[in-house]
Each structure stands twice: as C-alpha cells, then as structure tokens.
Design a protein around this motif. Structure first.
Motif, short mmCIF file in Angstrom:
data_model
loop_
_atom_site.label_atom_id
_atom_site.label_comp_id
_atom_site.label_asym_id
_atom_site.label_seq_id
_atom_site.Cartn_x
_atom_site.Cartn_y
_atom_site.Cartn_z
N PRO A 170 41.56 37.30 12.07
CA PRO A 170 42.12 38.19 11.30
C PRO A 170 43.44 38.51 11.28
O PRO A 170 44.18 38.67 10.32
CB PRO A 170 41.34 39.58 11.08
N TRP A 171 44.16 38.76 12.37
CA TRP A 171 45.42 39.04 12.68
C TRP A 171 46.26 37.89 12.18
O TRP A 171 47.21 37.82 11.77
CB TRP A 171 45.85 39.49 14.01
N THR A 172 45.74 36.76 12.65
CA THR A 172 46.44 35.48 12.28
C THR A 172 46.60 35.20 10.89
O THR A 172 47.51 34.80 10.10
CB THR A 172 45.77 34.31 12.77
N ILE A 173 45.25 35.55 10.22
CA ILE A 173 45.21 35.24 8.50
C ILE A 173 46.17 36.20 7.94
O ILE A 173 46.80 35.70 7.09
CB ILE A 173 43.73 35.59 8.29
N VAL A 174 46.28 37.42 8.38
CA VAL A 174 47.08 38.32 7.62
C VAL A 174 48.74 37.94 7.77
O VAL A 174 49.45 37.88 6.93
CB VAL A 174 47.18 39.78 8.07
N ALA A 175 49.02 37.30 8.77
CA ALA A 175 50.49 36.97 9.25
C ALA A 175 50.51 35.84 8.21
O ALA A 175 51.48 35.66 7.83
CB ALA A 175 50.57 36.64 10.93
N TRP A 176 49.73 34.96 8.26
CA TRP A 176 49.73 33.50 7.47
C TRP A 176 49.87 34.03 6.15
O TRP A 176 50.83 33.49 5.21
CB TRP A 176 48.48 32.74 7.68
N ALA A 177 49.10 34.96 5.43
CA ALA A 177 49.29 35.55 4.13
C ALA A 177 50.62 35.97 3.89
O ALA A 177 51.29 35.64 2.70
CB ALA A 177 48.13 36.48 3.81
N PHE A 178 50.99 36.85 4.58
CA PHE A 178 52.29 37.36 4.39
C PHE A 178 53.43 36.45 4.23
O PHE A 178 54.39 36.29 3.57
CB PHE A 178 52.75 38.55 5.46
N LEU A 179 53.36 35.31 5.41
CA LEU A 179 54.35 34.23 5.36
C LEU A 179 54.31 33.37 4.13
O LEU A 179 55.41 32.73 3.60
CB LEU A 179 54.19 33.43 6.58
N SER A 180 53.18 33.06 3.60
CA SER A 180 52.88 32.31 2.51
C SER A 180 53.61 33.06 1.25
O SER A 180 54.49 32.35 0.44
CB SER A 180 51.49 32.00 2.19
N ALA A 227 32.91 37.51 2.21
CA ALA A 227 34.17 37.83 1.67
C ALA A 227 35.15 36.63 2.36
O ALA A 227 36.03 36.07 1.62
CB ALA A 227 34.84 39.29 1.81
N SER A 228 34.88 36.33 3.48
CA SER A 228 35.97 35.25 4.10
C SER A 228 35.65 33.94 3.56
O SER A 228 36.70 33.13 3.44
CB SER A 228 35.43 35.40 5.65
N TYR A 229 34.57 33.75 2.85
CA TYR A 229 34.21 32.52 2.45
C TYR A 229 35.15 32.50 0.86
O TYR A 229 35.88 31.39 0.58
CB TYR A 229 32.66 32.30 1.80
N TYR A 230 35.13 33.54 0.23
CA TYR A 230 35.81 33.67 -1.06
C TYR A 230 37.25 33.55 -0.86
O TYR A 230 38.10 33.11 -1.36
CB TYR A 230 35.58 34.90 -1.75
N GLY A 231 37.93 34.19 0.30
CA GLY A 231 39.09 34.00 0.70
C GLY A 231 39.59 32.51 0.99
O GLY A 231 40.70 32.11 0.58
N ALA A 279 40.06 37.32 2.77
CA ALA A 279 39.28 37.06 3.99
C ALA A 279 39.31 37.82 4.94
O ALA A 279 38.06 38.32 5.77
CB ALA A 279 40.08 35.63 4.50
N VAL A 280 40.39 38.76 5.39
CA VAL A 280 40.25 39.75 6.35
C VAL A 280 39.54 41.03 6.00
O VAL A 280 39.25 41.87 6.82
CB VAL A 280 41.76 40.11 6.94
N ALA A 281 39.07 40.97 4.58
CA ALA A 281 38.16 42.26 4.50
C ALA A 281 36.89 41.90 4.67
O ALA A 281 35.89 42.49 4.41
CB ALA A 281 38.50 42.35 2.77
N ASP A 282 36.50 40.81 5.08
CA ASP A 282 35.16 40.41 5.63
C ASP A 282 34.63 41.67 6.63
O ASP A 282 35.20 42.03 7.54
CB ASP A 282 35.01 39.07 6.09
N LYS A 283 33.20 42.15 6.36
CA LYS A 283 32.76 43.06 7.02
C LYS A 283 32.48 42.51 8.64
O LYS A 283 32.44 43.56 9.74
CB LYS A 283 31.40 43.64 6.52
N ARG A 284 32.56 41.41 8.87
CA ARG A 284 32.09 40.95 10.05
C ARG A 284 33.18 41.00 11.23
O ARG A 284 32.85 41.20 12.40
CB ARG A 284 31.67 39.60 10.25
N TYR A 285 34.43 41.04 10.65
CA TYR A 285 35.55 41.58 11.52
C TYR A 285 35.50 42.86 12.05
O TYR A 285 36.03 43.08 13.08
CB TYR A 285 36.70 40.98 11.02
N ARG A 286 35.01 43.81 11.01
CA ARG A 286 34.96 45.18 11.73
C ARG A 286 33.67 45.37 12.58
O ARG A 286 33.98 46.22 13.43
CB ARG A 286 34.63 46.10 10.30
#
Length: 658
Positions: free
Chosen positions: A210-220, A489-493, A634-641
């Motif tokens: 999730p940390w990587t996805i957030v960074a990637w989203a910001f960079l995009s 949610a990660s799938y929809y992301g 994607a990072v809103a997915d409950k499985r990460y929490r």
C-alpha cells in the motif's frame, strides 16, 4: 529572529534523525522493546521540527524578508501572496526543505499506521528512514541552507520568482511530484529492513504494497500535472519532449510500476522476492538520480535548478552510498536465498513477469538515452544530443506490447489457467476491439489510417479485457448493482489504473497522428482555417496584471459556422527583470483542444500566431487521473488494514525467492 528559529529547528531535526537512525536499529538487535518503540516518538519529533522550519521560511516569504538570501532570489514585494507561498519551493533550497518535510511526513505516517506490525521490523524501517533523513539534513544545512542571511546590507527588493513558475501549476505540481519521489523511500526502507531481519515472506509484501501504491499514485498525478503545465504555459503546445529532467521523474514511475506488480506476485504466491527487493532498491535509487540530474548543474533544461557542482557531488556521493550499501547488503544475504516453486506460463504471475520485463526494457531505454550524452561528454566523445526520435522508436512499440500483455494477463488465474478457458475469455474482447479499431478512422476522419486503427485496437483491447474480467468475476451476482460488491477495492483500483493507461495510450497516439499546427502572420480581420476550425484575428489590446503588463490578442474561433468563443492569448512583460512570457489561450472539450499562442509583433498591426488543433490531447491527462484515482481506491482495501491489525510477531523465515 524567525529565520534563526527555522535554522535551529533544522539542526535539532538533524540530531533527532541521527538518534532515530541508531537507537531503533540497536534496539532491534538487542530485542529491547523500549529502544525499538523510541523510533515512533523520534519520527514525530523530527516532523514537528521540520514543520517549524518550513513555517519559518514561509513567513519570511509572506513578509518579504529580503535579508534571507533565498527569499531575495525568489520573490519580491509585488508578487501575489499565493505565489509567495509557492515560491517557498520555487528554488533549490526551498524545494529541498519541502522534500525533507515530505520525507518526515512519510516517516511519521509509517510510525503511526504500522504500530501493529512486528516491533523489530518497524524499528529497522524507521531506522533506515532516519539514515536517509540524516543525509538530506546534512545536504541542506551544509550546501543548500534556505535560511542564509544577507547581512549587514540587505536588499530592499527581491529578484522575483521566475515568471514561468507564476502559475497555478506551481502550487500543485511540485508537492505531488515530491510526494511520489519521497514515498518510494518507504518501500526501500521496508526492503532493507526485511533483508536485515530476514522477513521476506508474503506478509512483508502485503505491508509494503500500500505504501508503494500511494507513492506511485502521487507520482502519476505529479508527472501528469507537470506535463499539462508545460503544455499550456510554454506556448508550444507540446505535452512531452523527452527532456532529461522529464525523464528523471518518468524513470522512477516505470520502476515503481514494475515494483507494484512484483509485490502483487510476492504477496499472492511468494514468488519474485529477490526481484522485488531489487526493484525497491532501484526505484528509490532512480528517485535520487532524478534529484542529482535536476540539482547538479550537469543538465541544461527549463526544468532544472541552476546549482553549483558541490551540491551535485554531495548528491552523487549520497546516491552511491545508498545504492552501494543496499546492493552490498543484498549480496551478503543472497547466499541465503534459494529458488523454489515453478509456475505455468499460462498463469497470472507469468504475464506479470513479462509485463515487468517489458517495463525494465523501457526503463533501460530511457535511462540510456538520458545518461548517454552526459557519459559521452565526460569521456570527451563530443556533445551528443538524444532526442524524441530515439525514444519514440523504442518506447511506442514497447508500450504497445505492454498493453497487449496487460489485457492478456488480467484474465489469467494464479498458478495455472486452462488454455481453452483463456481463449474463450479473450475472444469477445478481441472481436470488440477489432471492430472498434477498424471503424474508428472512418468515423473520425473519413479515411483509414492503420496507425490510428492499431492504437485504438490496443487501447480498446485493454478496456474490453478489463470489463470482461470484471463481468466474469461478478457473474453470479443477481443484479447489476450487486456486481460492484463482489470484488475487493484493490481489484477496482487495478481496473481503474489499467483503463487509465489505455486512455492515456490512446490519447498520446491519436493526438500525434491527427494534430494540426500552423504558424501564421495575421492582421486584424484575417481568417485562417485548420482542422475544420476557423480563426479570425481581431487585433490586440494592452492589459495589466498584478505584477506584469500584457499584450492580449482576441481570436474568434468558429466550427461549422457556429461560434465557439473568443480566445485571448497573451504576451506578458513582468515588471521585475522585464521577462516576457507567452500565455496560450485554449478551448477544451473531451475530444479536442483548440490552442492559440501569440508570437512576435511583426509591424503594421500584424502578429505571428500559432494555431493548433489537438484532438484527444485531454485523454493523456484524463488517463493519468484514472491511474491516480485507481491507486487511491486500491489502498482503501480492507485487507491492508486487517494485515496491519494481525501482523504476527514470528521468527524470521528463511529467505526464499523464485
């Protein structure tokens, strides 16, 4: 007094970072809970001190304190207040302070949201982030101090912020871009901590992803906003020029994209662990390389900071230390890595592997094209320029292959997928994509263009394959609305990001094929036509802005006999320094832009005018927006929490990799 408070806060921030770099790591080695937990408090402390320093610099800008050298160089008293605030990161020193602030923010976020993870792991992660912060604080304090004073004779007026930067894009683009750059440090820190502690299991990948996805989203989003800013601000109507500094942000994005997919395989199947570690190291290394290219003075670019070689030497040494130390650690741990688990070439992990291979090849092409002129110059081989023809020759077909693989892989299962099932799943999207591709050129332009058809086919294939996979996965829902709750949610992301890539790819290619541009000489009353649009030039008038005077043109735009509106391009002359800037006028809808830029006064009432018809250009940034939103979903997915909540403390497993 306020600048001195900021300076003191930076010094204290350095000292706390030094403690954070050492104490938690020692605590992890000794299994001392108190020492390990100290990293959390230290992370918050460094963040608070950096916020204080940043606030002090902002106050100096707002108050026009020209005794501070950095303020005097990048502001003046008539600069609008919103640009005084943005000017804090408008130059080298302030942008480094913003970089450090965001680094501290990421570090504090890891401390806050990872409390349930194994204490030893998080202690090592925070310690690694502390080591990076030490390097950044040292760089700032000794080579790039934003609080240096001009004493005893301070100027009464500042030099002004570069007119190119006096734009709303300046307010949003650098923070978004830096959030992406800096965010990859978290994946790097998790990887180094995992190497030290031996926790290279699927849980480590789940915590890192999730940390990587957030960074990637910001960079995009940051890259897309920078592209859009250059498009309308520079007056040339281009959205990407393969400038070395543009490439400096694009290379971490490519590596980060590969890293996200590799983490998915490591999390789901326990494969590609060594590959994932290396990608995490190189993604952050490319972020540091981008910093070196922008701030070292080795590049001449509209995007680069003019800096002295001493700063470049420091960054280069820091880059070598970070990358060299990481690879040395990896090499020392490599003997403990043994291969296991074979997989089918008709599995999702196989397609993800091929996706990553293509991404790494694209990355190598961009890296070579960016660095080769510097290497050739250093070796006295002459000055060499590597321009768009080189990049486009390799990049366009490779990205087409990537999109095709993306559509193929999304329908595949983990471990193995029966060939007959895959062919059945691929059939309908293929047919639909082919029909749309063949019909599009005739519907849009009235004649067939194979390049346009191919671009539409590739983009449509990704779109239809993604929708078909969603429909298949939610096929047992009783209602259409009920389908949306059938997958995570990660799938929809993932779907949004993939569809966004398809939209961007279509926008890039179709805009390149169908764009029309003309530079013309126009007198008041003259009419020019391009791309089924008519442009009537109605002359110019002088207008005044808050800190500039401008010549503003008036151009009436019509299409099919109907008036669209009056566009008003400007040539601005700024009071401080007399800099002249072009402000384009653009009429936008979902399927095209009409772009007008005012050129030089050619005498006797005539002006040079650049007229452009740019179909589908908005899709380039619309697709990037989809990708950024997809990362957020994607990072809103409950499985990460849930993963953070469970996070069992266990003995370090044996390092394994495919």
């Amino acid at each position: 007094m306020i600048p001195e408070i900021g300076q003191f806060a930076l010094i204290l921030g350095l000292l706390l970072s030094l403690v954070m770099a050492v104490v938690p790591m020692v605590g992890a080695a000794r299994s001392d809970i108190a020492m390990m937990r100290s990293g959390h408090s230290l992370a918050y402390g460094v963040l608070v001190l950096t916020i204080i320093a940043y606030a002090c610099l902002t106050i100096a800008f707002v108050q026009s304190d020209f005794s501070v050298a950095y303020v005097a160089q990048n502001s003046n008293s008539v600069l609008p207040v919103q640009y005084k605030v943005a000017a804090v990161w408008g130059g080298h020193e302030g942008s480094m302070l913003l970089w450090v602030l965001m680094m501290c923010g990421w570090t504090a976020a890891v401390a806050r949201f990872s409390r349930a993870l194994p204490p030893a792991l998080i202690a090592r992660v925070l310690s690694v982030l502390g080591m990076i912060l030490v390097g950044l604080f040292l760089f700032m304090l000794f080579t790039s101090n934003p609080f240096d004073r001009i004493l005893p004779f301070s100027p009464t007026e500042g030099s002004d912020l570069n007119p190119l930067l006096q734009d709303p894009g300046m307010i949003f683009h650098p923070p978004l871009l830096y959030m992406g750059y800096v965010g990859f440090s978290v994946a790097f820190a998790f990887s180094i901590a995992a190497l030290i502690g031996g926790h290279l299991d699927s849980s480590w990948a789940r915590w890192t992803r999730p940390w990587t996805i957030v960074a990637w989203a910001f960079l995009s989003l940051g890259i897309a906003l920078g592209s859009w800013w250059a498009y309308y601000e520079l007056g040339w109507g281009g959205w990407w020029f393969w400038d070395p500094v543009e490439n400096a942000s694009f290379m971490p994005w490519l590596a980060g994209t590969a890293l996200i997919h590799s983490l998915a395989v490591t999390e789901k199947r326990g494969l590609f662990k060594s590959w994932t570690i290396l990608l995490a190291i190189f993604t952050f290394a490319l972020s540091l390389l981008g910093t070196f290219l922008v701030r070292s003075g080795v590049l001449v670019s509209v995007h680069a900071f003019a800096t002295d070689p001493a700063r470049g030497s420091f960054i280069l040494g820091f880059l070598v230390l970070v990358v060299g130390g990481s690879l040395l650690l990896y090499a020392l741990r490599a003997p403990a890595v043994h291969n296991r688990v074979l997989f089918s070439w008709l599995s999702r992990e196989a397609f993800l592997l091929w996706n990553n291979v293509v991404l790494v090849i694209v990355l190598a092409v961009v890296l070579l094209g960016t660095l080769y002129p510097l290497i050739a110059d250093a070796l006295n081989l002459g000055r060499v320029s590597v321009g768009p023809p080189y990049f486009n020759f390799f990049f366009v077909p490779l990205m087409g292959v990537l999109c095709v693989l993306l559509g193929l892989g999304i329908s595949a299962n983990w471990k193995k997928t029966p060939k007959d099932r895959l062919l059945k799943l691929w059939l309908k999207p293929q047919v639909l994509a082919l029909v749309v591709a063949l019909a599009f050129p005739f519907l849009f332009d009235g004649q067939f263009d194979w390049k346009a058809a191919l671009a539409v086919y590739v983009a449509s294939w990704v779109l239809f394959a993604s929708l078909a996979d969603w429909y298949t996965k939610t096929g047992n829902a009783r209602t259409f609305g009920g389908r949306f709750g059938k997958v995570r949610a990660s799938y929809y992301g993932m779907l949004l990001a993939h569809i966004g890539l398809a939209i961007t790819a279509a926008g890039v290619t179709l805009n390149t094929i169908y764009s029309v541009e003309r530079d013309v000489r126009m007198l008041p009353g003259d009419v020019q036509a391009i791309g089924h649009y008519e442009f009537r030039f109605d002359g110019v008038e002088r207008v005044r802005g808050p800190n500039y005077m401008a010549v503003e043109g008036r151009v009436l735009v019509s299409h099919g006999g109907s008036e669209i509106g009056v566009l008003k391009p400007q040539k601005r002359n700024y009071f401080s320094g007399g800099n002249t800037m072009t402000e384009a006028a653009i009429d936008t809808d979902l399927f095209r832009d009409v772009f007008i830029a005012l050129g030089d006064n050619m005498g006797k009432g005539a002006w040079s005018v650049r007229l452009q018809y740019k179909p589908f250009v908005v899709w380039i940034w619309l697709g990037a927006l989809f990708m950024g939103i997809g990362g957020g979903v994607a990072v809103a997915d409950k499985r990460y929490r849930r993963a953070r909540a469970k996070a069992p403390v266990q003995a370090a497993p044996v390092l394994q990799s495919a």
